[in-house]
Design a protein around this motif. Structure first.
Motif, PDB file in Angstrom:
ATOM      1  N   ASN A 116       0.813  -1.234   0.000  1.00 47.84           N
ATOM      2  CA  ASN A 116       0.000   0.000   0.000  1.00 47.84           C
ATOM      3  C   ASN A 116       0.842   1.278   0.000  1.00 47.84           C
ATOM      4  OD1 ASN A 116      -2.475  -1.499   0.152  1.00 47.84           O
ATOM      5  ND2 ASN A 116      -2.078  -1.799   2.333  1.00 47.84           N
ATOM      6  N   ARG A 117       1.978   1.237  -0.659  1.00 45.06           N
ATOM      7  CA  ARG A 117       2.791   2.443  -0.794  1.00 45.06           C
ATOM      8  C   ARG A 117       2.236   3.318  -1.927  1.00 45.06           C
ATOM      9  NH1 ARG A 117       7.510   2.067   2.229  1.00 45.06           N
ATOM     10  NH2 ARG A 117       8.147   4.052   1.312  1.00 45.06           N
ATOM     11  N   THR A 118       2.390   4.624  -1.786  1.00 42.34           N
ATOM     12  CA  THR A 118       1.896   5.551  -2.798  1.00 42.34           C
ATOM     13  C   THR A 118       2.973   6.591  -3.119  1.00 42.34           C
ATOM     14  OG1 THR A 118       0.935   7.031  -1.137  1.00 42.34           O
ATOM     15  CG2 THR A 118      -0.502   5.311  -2.044  1.00 42.34           C
ATOM     16  N   PHE A 119       2.785   7.264  -4.252  1.00 40.20           N
ATOM     17  CA  PHE A 119       3.678   8.376  -4.596  1.00 40.20           C
ATOM     18  C   PHE A 119       2.872   9.465  -5.291  1.00 40.20           C
ATOM     19  CE2 PHE A 119       3.637   6.144  -8.657  1.00 40.20           C
ATOM     20  CZ  PHE A 119       3.679   7.175  -9.589  1.00 40.20           C
ATOM     21  N   SER A 120       3.383  10.667  -5.248  1.00 42.04           N
ATOM     22  CA  SER A 120       2.819  11.784  -6.011  1.00 42.04           C
ATOM     23  C   SER A 120       3.978  12.571  -6.611  1.00 42.04           C
ATOM     24  CB  SER A 120       1.955  12.682  -5.128  1.00 42.04           C
ATOM     25  OG  SER A 120       2.707  13.172  -4.030  1.00 42.04           O
ATOM     26  N   VAL A 121       3.787  13.051  -7.819  1.00 40.52           N
ATOM     27  CA  VAL A 121       4.829  13.788  -8.535  1.00 40.52           C
ATOM     28  C   VAL A 121       4.704  15.269  -8.217  1.00 40.52           C
ATOM     29  CG1 VAL A 121       5.780  14.351 -10.801  1.00 40.52           C
ATOM     30  CG2 VAL A 121       4.872  12.068 -10.361  1.00 40.52           C
ATOM     31  N   LYS A 122       5.850  15.921  -8.009  1.00 40.31           N
ATOM     32  CA  LYS A 122       5.877  17.338  -7.640  1.00 40.31           C
ATOM     33  C   LYS A 122       6.705  18.125  -8.656  1.00 40.31           C
ATOM     34  CE  LYS A 122       7.382  20.379  -3.836  1.00 40.31           C
ATOM     35  NZ  LYS A 122       8.512  21.117  -4.428  1.00 40.31           N
ATOM     36  N   ILE A 123       6.112  19.190  -9.187  1.00 39.52           N
ATOM     37  CA  ILE A 123       6.835  20.175  -9.997  1.00 39.52           C
ATOM     38  C   ILE A 123       6.505  21.540  -9.422  1.00 39.52           C
ATOM     39  CG2 ILE A 123       7.020  21.286 -12.254  1.00 39.52           C
ATOM     40  CD1 ILE A 123       6.575  18.652 -13.583  1.00 39.52           C
ATOM     41  N   HIS A 124       7.521  22.177  -8.868  1.00 40.72           N
ATOM     42  CA  HIS A 124       7.333  23.454  -8.174  1.00 40.72           C
ATOM     43  C   HIS A 124       6.299  23.273  -7.054  1.00 40.72           C
ATOM     44  CE1 HIS A 124      10.018  25.063 -11.078  1.00 40.72           C
ATOM     45  NE2 HIS A 124       9.174  24.966 -12.096  1.00 40.72           N
ATOM     46  N   GLU A 125       5.163  23.944  -7.150  1.00 39.19           N
ATOM     47  CA  GLU A 125       4.149  23.815  -6.092  1.00 39.19           C
ATOM     48  C   GLU A 125       2.977  22.940  -6.510  1.00 39.19           C
ATOM     49  OE1 GLU A 125       4.846  24.940  -3.131  1.00 39.19           O
ATOM     50  OE2 GLU A 125       6.716  25.711  -3.983  1.00 39.19           O
TER      51      GLU A 125
END
Length: 690
Positions: A355-364
């Motif tokens: 149940n691991r998750t990720f989200s991509v971040k570019i600036h804010e």
């Protein structure tokens, strides 16, 4: 922080998620209330008043077009600004130099990659994407596409695990946690729980106990806080001006607190692997006494010995596609259990991986959370260790007579040494078929287009090899193949490698001189040794040049730098004479790069001789009784006919090792390394050996 009663706060629940949320909430409230936010102003912020006024005057002249009508006045102001800015920068650097952390942060800012600029992107259908919100969504979908659903095949090689040691318990104390906290980087990093390293480090004394309690609870309940399962991915460009999703590499940012517990568990897993010899001898990653250099020295010894005996070598460099991301969790846990990892730890790891998750971040801008279906966490300390456990049976499964395999974590190569062209059978092709079967069983994918084959030997028939009926790409005569950071060519002379590292080192040395305005010689030399010399010396025992022109080419980088430093300090004019290179080395108390490479060779060789560096070699030397006074034994080597073998690591190093005073060979490694630095082995300096 010292006034908080953590026993009472944690005493109401044994749920790790509830307790960790209480902990992170308190930390974030403390940060928000007590730590001020700095608003970044315009480019003039931080400049002294007189420079600001000059810049305002210059801008006014430009707006009124006086730079055209009265150009001498405009140029006068511009020259004055440059002069004052130079003085300001010198004074600023003078204040920074005494502080090591500030000093390296200041210089590092000039040398950091500028690849974090996200220009216009295109999706798979070549539609142009402008907004960051769309970019993070497309990149999240691409990064998520590499994960695999869990397979059902859990075939493993049986081992007599009942006879093996196991991990009895996880022993760590509050003091251990405190030590880990104090060694964190002093960074204001981004993490899913919003607790930066700089806060954890500076509050180490008061945070050691609550973290000890949380770690103990996590292991006792075999549960991991949900925040530890989240990661923030920052996409980094693989190539300049990257536009397509597959031209970006994901860099994961995890919770710093999780990494502390990971470090404790990773050390236990590595210790368990060493006790039970789980990692094969061909694996040089996370092995005591082994490294990138030791692996490549073994390879070079095999290659040069084969060429000396007029044999041919075929080397295949394999590439596993997204190796860390495609590991099957079920199969990994099955392997861990078969290797006597206790149920307590395997259950904890099961929860850690699920149940691991990720989200991509570019600036804010952030993408939505995406589920991680397979693999070990990128950027974690446990990830590489778990991968080594996962492929620990690779060499046994793929064993093929006359084929040698070398591994460094997920970097895999296999080579076959032969005298005559094989007719009836080809062991290397047989190994490829076994390796393909192994990857299929374990849910790994071979990136066939990225695999390469290098043919060595003047009479090499350049056999064609295939993976799944696809030809493996051959390295051309004028091409190189990158192996653990070293560029190998068909003649093993490393000319291309030397050109590449010299070009890179020269760019960085010029950047340092151009960006820094200080005249402090010690500071500038320190920056050179830190940022430039490390490039020129990486794994130098493998490729140490023997041609004079390449020795001089490498040396010229340091020679030019010290001359420019001397010129800057002393304001040398064109007609003035400056000291020669050897005088400058003595003046700045540094050694020639040639001598440093020889000393590095001798240190590794001595470590090998006293049994601290287990390098498997082809017995290139032997010890014979000496008839001379003061030396009981002498190390000799077999005569060589090929220049490649004559200048290979063990053969060339013996020549220098025999010139050392006899008592050097009886020293332990620490004292040997200390004493060897006082000897100069450079050309025309052999008189100093006596």
């Amino acid at each position: 922080m010292a006034s908080i009663d953590w026993i009472t706060i944690f005493g109401h629940s044994n749920d790790i998620n509830i307790n960790y949320k209480k902990f992170s909430d308190i930390i974030n409230e403390t940060i928000n209330f007590f730590i001020p936010c700095l608003t970044i102003g315009n480019k003039l912020k931080g400049l002294p008043t007189h420079i600001k006024k000059l810049l305002d005057t210059q801008e006014g002249l430009w707006k009124r077009n006086i730079h055209k009508t009265n150009r001498p006045n405009y140029l006068k102001i511009t020259h004055l600004i440059r002069k004052q800015m130079l003085k300001f920068r010198k004074n600023k650097e003078k204040r920074i130099i005494p502080h090591p952390k500030k000093k390296f942060a200041y210089v590092g800012a000039f040398l950091k990659s500028k690849n974090l600029k996200y220009s216009t992107m295109v999706d798979d259908h070549n539609n142009i994407i402008f907004t960051n919100k769309q970019k993070v969504s497309i990149l999240a979908d691409h990064f998520s596409s590499v994960f695999k659903s869990s397979g059902t095949n859990t075939q493993i090689i049986n081992k007599t695990s009942a006879l093996w040691n196991t991990i009895d318990y996880m022993d760590f104390s509050v003091y251990d946690i405190f030590n880990y906290l104090t060694k964190l980087d002093n960074k204001n990093n981004t993490s899913p729980d919003n607790i930066p390293n700089i806060f954890l480090k500076n509050c180490a004394q008061t945070l050691a106990y609550p973290l000890f309690s949380l770690f103990s609870l996590s292991l006792m309940t075999k549960r991991v806080p949900n925040l530890w399962k989240e990661s923030i991915i920052v996409p980094i460009q693989k190539i300049p001006k990257a536009k397509k999703p597959n031209e970006f590499r994901p860099i994961s940012l995890l919770c710093s607190t999780a990494k502390i517990l990971e470090k404790i568990l990773a050390s236990k897993l590595v210790e368990h692997a060493h006790k039970n010899k789980i990692f094969p001898k061909e694996q040089h990653g996370y092995h005591i006494g082994k490294s990138v250099t030791t692996q490549l020295l073994e390879v070079m010894d095999d290659f040069t010995m084969a060429l000396e005996n007029k044999k041919s070598i075929d080397i295949i460099y394999f590439d596993l596609s997204k190796a860390f991301d495609t590991i099957s969790h079920e199969r990994l846990l099955s392997k861990l259990k078969s290797l006597n990892i206790p149920d307590t730890l395997t259950e904890w790891l099961k929860d850690y991986l699920s149940n691991r998750t990720f989200s991509v971040k570019i600036h804010e801008s952030f993408s939505g959370k995406m589920l991680i279906k397979s693999g070990v966490p990128q950027g974690s300390l446990l990830g590489p260790i778990l991968f080594l456990y996962y492929i620990h049976d690779l060499t046994e499964f793929c064993y093929t007579e006359n084929v040698t395999v070398k591994l460094y974590v997920d970097d895999i190569k296999a080579y076959y040494i032969f005298k005559d062209n094989p007719v009836n059978s080809n062991p290397l092709q047989e190994f490829i078929e076994k390796f393909s079967e192994y990857t299929e069983i374990n849910g790994l994918d071979i990136a066939i287009k990225k695999c390469n084959i290098l043919h060595l030997g003047t009479k090499n028939p350049r056999t064609i090899y295939t993976i799944e009926d696809t030809h493996i790409t051959k390295i051309g005569r004028n091409q190189t193949v990158r192996d653990l950071g070293i560029f190998f060519d068909h003649e093993l002379k490393f000319h291309n490698h030397i050109d590449i590292i010299c070009n890179k080192a020269r760019r960085i040395s010029y950047t340092i001189l151009r960006s820094l305005k200080s005249n402090d010689e010690k500071f500038l030399i320190n920056m050179f040794t830190t940022y430039v010399r490390s490039i020129l010396e990486f794994s130098s025992p493998v490729w140490n040049p023997y041609y004079k022109k390449y020795i001089n080419k490498i040396e010229k980088i340091q020679k030019d730098f010290v001359r420019m430093v001397y010129n800057r300090k002393n304001n040398i004019t064109l007609n003035e004479q400056i000291p020669n290179y050897h005088e400058l080395l003595r003046l700045y108390n540094i050694d020639s790069l040639e001598n440093r490479r020889i000393i590095t060779d001798l240190k590794i060789f001595h470590k090998h001789c006293i049994g601290l560096s287990p390098i498997n070699i082809n017995n290139p030397y032997f010890i014979t009784p000496s008839k001379t006074r003061g030396d009981e034994n002498k190390i000799s080597y077999k005569a060589c006919t090929s220049i490649t073998r004559h200048n290979s690591f063990f053969v060339r190093t013996i020549r220098y090792y025999n010139k050392l005073p006899a008592y050097f060979r009886k020293l332990d490694y620490k004292n040997f390394a200390k004493n060897i630095t006082h000897i100069n082995f450079s050309r025309n300096s052999e008189a100093e050996l006596s």
